[in-house]
Each structure stands twice: as structure tokens, then as C-alpha cells.
Design an enzyme around this catalytic site. Sequence first.
Site, mmCIF file in Angstrom:
data_model
loop_
_atom_site.group_PDB
_atom_site.id
_atom_site.type_symbol
_atom_site.label_atom_id
_atom_site.label_comp_id
_atom_site.label_asym_id
_atom_site.label_seq_id
_atom_site.Cartn_x
_atom_site.Cartn_y
_atom_site.Cartn_z
ATOM 1 N N ASP A 192 0.836 -1.204 0.000
ATOM 2 C CA ASP A 192 0.000 0.000 0.000
ATOM 3 C C ASP A 192 0.871 1.255 0.000
ATOM 4 O O ASP A 192 0.565 2.244 -0.677
ATOM 5 C CB ASP A 192 -0.909 -0.014 1.229
ATOM 6 C CG ASP A 192 -1.650 -1.334 1.367
ATOM 7 O OD1 ASP A 192 -2.395 -1.685 0.445
ATOM 8 O OD2 ASP A 192 -1.452 -2.011 2.392
ATOM 9 N N HIS A 220 -4.501 -3.411 6.441
ATOM 10 C CA HIS A 220 -4.329 -3.674 5.008
ATOM 11 C C HIS A 220 -5.698 -4.072 4.448
ATOM 12 O O HIS A 220 -6.008 -5.237 4.230
ATOM 13 C CB HIS A 220 -3.305 -4.784 4.783
ATOM 14 C CG HIS A 220 -3.174 -5.182 3.346
ATOM 15 N ND1 HIS A 220 -2.783 -4.299 2.366
ATOM 16 C CD2 HIS A 220 -3.396 -6.356 2.715
ATOM 17 C CE1 HIS A 220 -2.764 -4.921 1.198
ATOM 18 N NE2 HIS A 220 -3.145 -6.177 1.388
#
Length: 364
Positions: A192, A220
Site C-alpha cells: 500500500d 491492510h
Amino acid sequence: MENVEWLQKGLVVLLSIAFFWKLIRYMWSFLKTEKDPVRVLVTGAAGQIGYAIVPMIARGVMLGLDQPVILHLLDIEPAAEALNGVKMELIDAAFPLLKGVVATTDVVEACKDVNIAIMVGGFPRKEGMERKDVMSKNVSIYKAQAAALEQHAAADCKVLVVANPANTNALVLKEFAPSIPEKNITCLTRLDHNRALGQILERLNAHVSDVKNVIIWGNHSSTQYPDVNHATVTTSSGGKLVRELVADDNWLNTDFIATVQQRGAAIIKARKLSSALSAASAACDHIRDWVLGTPKGTWVSMGVYSDGSYGIQPGLIYSFPVTCEKGQWSIVQGLKIDEFSRKKMDATANELIEEKSLAYSCLN
């Protein structure tokens, strides 16, 4: 008499040269001494991420071009033949740093003496499945793998959980491997982090080496918070804040965040398969920085065990900005958090609290 003195001086010089030459050769041979191999476990090694990451590790992308490795590859019994095929390809690639391959469906054999464990294997959510069903499957997997790591891995083993739900899988693993230090169990949010960097790079037409210190806070998942408030860009006139250079708060607070949060889904829609190459690369980045250290003045995002920093409930595996040195990570402290960020950070923390509760209900 004078000639004898010159001969003596010449002999001394020659002996000195010979001594120093021998010393230089000895030091050079010492410097060239090969390091002991590091044993690296990859679970789910016959899958897409596993297939992408093992050649990166074997080529030195993760631990450096001078670090030999022995790969331990684990997968489930139905994937045994494919796993053997991965082993065959690793042998055929003739990687100079690769000193051995253990390919097995036995979790105990896979975990024996490993120094680094990259946990890619997990049970994916399938159509019609409820969150609790997926969580129950993964709790069972990570409970068993935690026990094997605790009993058979090296004492200083570093663990990175990649399989989703990554934060909560890491928390389950920690619960069932209590002798592994909490600072040695992490989950992957570097993917990410890299996705956030990529969006900024495209927006500013900048190079990846010029942008640093974005942050991924939290889970996440689609609640994660990509934060650029402290990120900078190196320009010809010095370092500038990303927010200042982008000069579009609306985009940074809406589309940018949503794009990073939904990037995985967008890749599945485009490829008809989940992220593999980028996930493998991010996992290598995560371990490399953890083991070898982050550059001075630079932080990265890692899912780590919360100590209460920034008001996040202790005991969650939560993504923070961290720096790494000598194999240890430390949460970056003292960053100013505005009201917008506070709400986003708390929202993703609340989701992790719910996931933790769901995981524990599966255990019961």
C-alpha cells in the site's frame, strides 16, 4: 661498507613490501569470505506471489547481492506437484546465491531453523463466504503455522505475514507463538505504501527516489489511511512537501486515498487475478529495510504490534511509519496529526478491533 648498508636497506624494504603484500592478500581473502546462508521460508510457494518472490530472493533482491540463501518452500498437499516444479525451476536458474531448496508440504520440515518467514499462504475468500468463514479458516492455518515456527524456527526468526487478512493473521500467529518476540512479527502494508508512492509519482511526474515518507496507517484493507501530510519531494530547489507541490487538497483527501485503498480490487478487475508481482516486490522491500536498515531521514510503512503510539489501542497489529536499524524497527514519533487524519486512523483501528474480536470468536 657503504654497499653493504645499501643492501641491508634494500633487503628491509623488500621484506616490508612482502609483508604488507601478504597482509593485503590476507585481508582481501577475509573480506571475500562468504557469509553463512540465511534460511528463508515462503509459505504458499506454489501460488502466484510465491512464484514471483522466490527468484527475487534467490537473486539477492531481498537480502543483498552478497548474502547466500537456502529457500524453504511450503504449500498444501494438492499443490505438491506444482511446488516441485517451482523447485525444479529454481535449480535450473542456477542462482549463484542459492545454496539449497527445501520444498515440502510438511509444516515442521518447512519451519526448521528458518531465519525469515514470509507467510504468503492463506485461505482466500470465495463467492458466498461470510467474513467469519474466511477468518475461521485462516485462524486454523495460522494457529498451526505459529506452533511450528515457535518450536522449530531459529530463535531470532523474523516473520512477515502477507496473506489476508494480513494484520489479523499476524495477530493470531503472535498469540500462538508467544516465545517469538512481538517485534519479530509484522504484516505487509509496504504494498500500500508503494501504491501511494506510485500515485504521487504519476501526479508529479517525479522519480521514485525523489519522493519519501508517505504513510499507511492501520489495516491492510479498504479502511487503510494513506497519508501524505509528512511526505516530501526532492526538487532542484530543495525538499518540498507533497501537499504543497500537488496543490490539490481535494484530490489528496478523496480520489488519491480511494485509489490506494481500492488498488487491489482494480488490479483483480484488470488481470482477473490478484496482485502478485507488486506484492512480491513489496515483501522484498519490507524485509530488506527491516534487516539492512532504512536510509537516514526516511521511513516506511509496516504493520507492527501497537504499543499505544498515536492513541492506537495496544495489542493490535497496525500499520505505522517506522525506521529500521540493525534489524530492529521503531515507530516514528512526534508527527502532528490533524483532525481529518485522526478520524481516518481511528476508523481503521476500529475495523482491526472488530477483526480481532471475530478471530477470537473463531478460536472459541
